[in-house]
Design a protein around this motif. Structure first.
Motif, PDB file in Angstrom:
ATOM      1  N   UNK A 284       0.767  -1.370   0.097  1.00  0.00           N
ATOM      2  CA  UNK A 284      -0.347   0.000   0.330  1.00  0.00           C
ATOM      3  C   UNK A 284       0.561   1.513   0.094  1.00  0.00           C
ATOM      4  N   UNK A 285       0.525   1.802  -0.698  1.00  0.00           N
ATOM      5  CA  UNK A 285       1.554   3.455  -1.093  1.00  0.00           C
ATOM      6  C   UNK A 285       0.052   4.682  -0.642  1.00  0.00           C
ATOM      7  N   UNK A 293      -6.149   0.341   4.496  1.00  0.00           N
ATOM      8  CA  UNK A 293      -5.885  -0.414   3.800  1.00  0.00           C
ATOM      9  C   UNK A 293      -3.678  -0.376   4.641  1.00  0.00           C
ATOM     10  N   UNK A 294      -3.078   0.184   4.962  1.00  0.00           N
ATOM     11  CA  UNK A 294      -2.378  -0.211   5.328  1.00  0.00           C
ATOM     12  C   UNK A 294      -1.592  -1.278   7.002  1.00  0.00           C
ATOM     13  N   UNK A 295      -2.705  -1.859   7.529  1.00  0.00           N
ATOM     14  CA  UNK A 295      -3.185  -2.503   8.042  1.00  0.00           C
ATOM     15  C   UNK A 295      -3.160  -3.743   7.510  1.00  0.00           C
ATOM     16  N   UNK A 301       4.044   1.583   2.477  1.00  0.00           N
ATOM     17  CA  UNK A 301       4.777   2.855   2.323  1.00  0.00           C
ATOM     18  C   UNK A 301       3.922   4.178   2.306  1.00  0.00           C
ATOM     19  N   UNK A 302       4.527   4.954   3.223  1.00  0.00           N
ATOM     20  CA  UNK A 302       3.949   5.854   3.838  1.00  0.00           C
ATOM     21  C   UNK A 302       4.266   7.303   3.234  1.00  0.00           C
ATOM     22  N   UNK A 303       4.108   7.672   2.590  1.00  0.00           N
ATOM     23  CA  UNK A 303       4.707   8.470   1.457  1.00  0.00           C
ATOM     24  C   UNK A 303       3.457   9.090   0.174  1.00  0.00           C
ATOM     25  N   UNK A 304       4.173  10.230  -0.263  1.00  0.00           N
ATOM     26  CA  UNK A 304       3.304  10.820  -1.888  1.00  0.00           C
ATOM     27  C   UNK A 304       3.115   9.849  -2.647  1.00  0.00           C
TER      28      UNK A 304
END
Ligand code: FAD
Length: 317
Positions: A284-285, A293-295, A301-304
């Motif tokens: 996931x981005x 979705x991050x879970x 990927x925590x980014x733009x």
């Protein structure tokens, strides 16, 4: 001791994955009833299909060589006659476009109860307990059916049957009433998006509302090309007309089970997750670390996306 009759699915000369999954579902039920698992292979290249479906757990395969493509009346008549001949306790069909077309008609003809879109099945030989999901997977319901029943199963809920089997393969002499055939498939016309079937893709690059505007979609297409992947999307992208409907993943789109699912700018609403949670690896981005979705992502990927996607494309080109 009672048997199970599972019906397989094909389209345009190819067996659908659910045909192998239904073997697993049918075998589990047959083990619980102590009976045999019969497979019905109707229309298409039945001998070739039967060979491919002769996997571990199947006791008998019944082929009906009648026409190339799915036909409502041929399927309904054949399955009804197979039921009369084999007297199975359960008729299990895919919850596919085809399955949902004929299964209710079969249940009606045979005067049997039906449960559609089952994600779990259990029986003690008398009562069938079918689990269904509601409200986009937020709750599960159990449905109890006494005696014989028809049930359609959701794709990607059971693993595909593996291993070569030693089932008997016999042509079933269905007595088709040609006068009762009210419709015929004369051809296929894809609704946009060419011949792509996202449910068959190994790698999906999926785009959501985070992409902001239609002009940015090529960013996603370039990454997909670099990865030799297929583009799919969340519903808003389709609702906006930026991609055709056959690219939509989710409850009102397609259920997909790729090896890799890359969710780009997708929040992970339950209706979306219902269609992709069976993916092997989820990437996931997202700029929001708390997006659902991050879970469920294996790699979050925590980014733009406007920074990450071009960088990934360059890396894989
Ligand atoms: P959003 O929820 O708006 O999420 C966008 C995400 O992008 C956010 O998490 C945000 O943080 C992120 N983002 C924003 N900018 C960036 C950036 N620059 N970089 C990285 N990340 C960014 N939806 C489906 O997808 N499929 C279905 O089949 C479906 N069926 C439905 C059926 C019903 C009956 C209903 C009521 C709804 C259905 N929906 C379906 C809609 C669903 O509820 C959600 O509205 C939808 O999935 C949201 O899509 P999204 O994640 O693309 O958008």
């Amino acid at each position: 001791m009672t048997d199970v009759l599972a019906v397989t699915d094909h389209r345009r000369g190819e067996l659908r994955d659910v045909s192998y999954e239904i073997i697993t579902a049918g075998r589990e039920l047959a083990d619980e009833t102590g009976g045999d698992l019969h497979l019905a292979v109707i229309s298409g290249t039945v001998d070739e299909f039967a060979d491919g479906l002769n996997r571990e757990g199947v006791d008998a395969i019944h082929t009906v060589d009648h026409g190339e493509e799915f036909n409502h009346d041929i399927y309904t008549q054949t399955i009804t006659q197979l039921y009369d001949e084999l007297a199975p306790q359960y008729v299990v069909t895919p919850n596919s476009v085809n399955g949902l077309d004929y299964a209710p008609a079969v249940a009606n003809e045979l005067d049997l109860p039906i449960v559609t879109d089952a994600v779990g099945l259990e029986t003690d030989g008398e009562t069938l307990i079918a689990t269904r999901e509601m409200y986009g997977g937020k709750v599960e319901t159990t449905n109890e059916l006494e005696g014989d029943a028809v049930v359609t199963i959701r794709s990607a809920e059971w693993p595909k049957a593996e291993g070569t089997g030693d089932a008997s393969i016999e042509a079933f002499d269905a007595d088709i009433d040609e006068d009762a055939i009210g419709s015929t498939v004369t051809g296929f016309e894809e609704v946009g998006g060419g011949d792509v079937d996202i449910s068959e893709a190994d790698v999906l690059v999926s785009v959501g509302r985070g992409i902001e505007e239609e002009d940015n979609i090529p960013l996603i297409e370039e990454l997909a090309e670099a990865l030799d992947a297929t583009v799919s999307s969340s519903r808003p992208i389709v609702d906006n007309g930026w991609l055709p409907k056959n690219r939509q993943v989710g409850q009102s789109g397609k259920v997909v089970t790729p090896d890799v699912y890359i969710a780009i700018g997708i929040s992970g609403a339950v209706q979306h997750v219902a269609g992709m949670k069976g993916s092997d690896t989820i990437v996931a981005i997202n700029t929001d670390p708390n997006a659902p979705i991050m879970d469920i992502a294996d790699y979050a990927i925590h980014d733009d996306l406007f920074d990450v996607v071009p960088a990934l494309t360059e890396q894989f080109q």
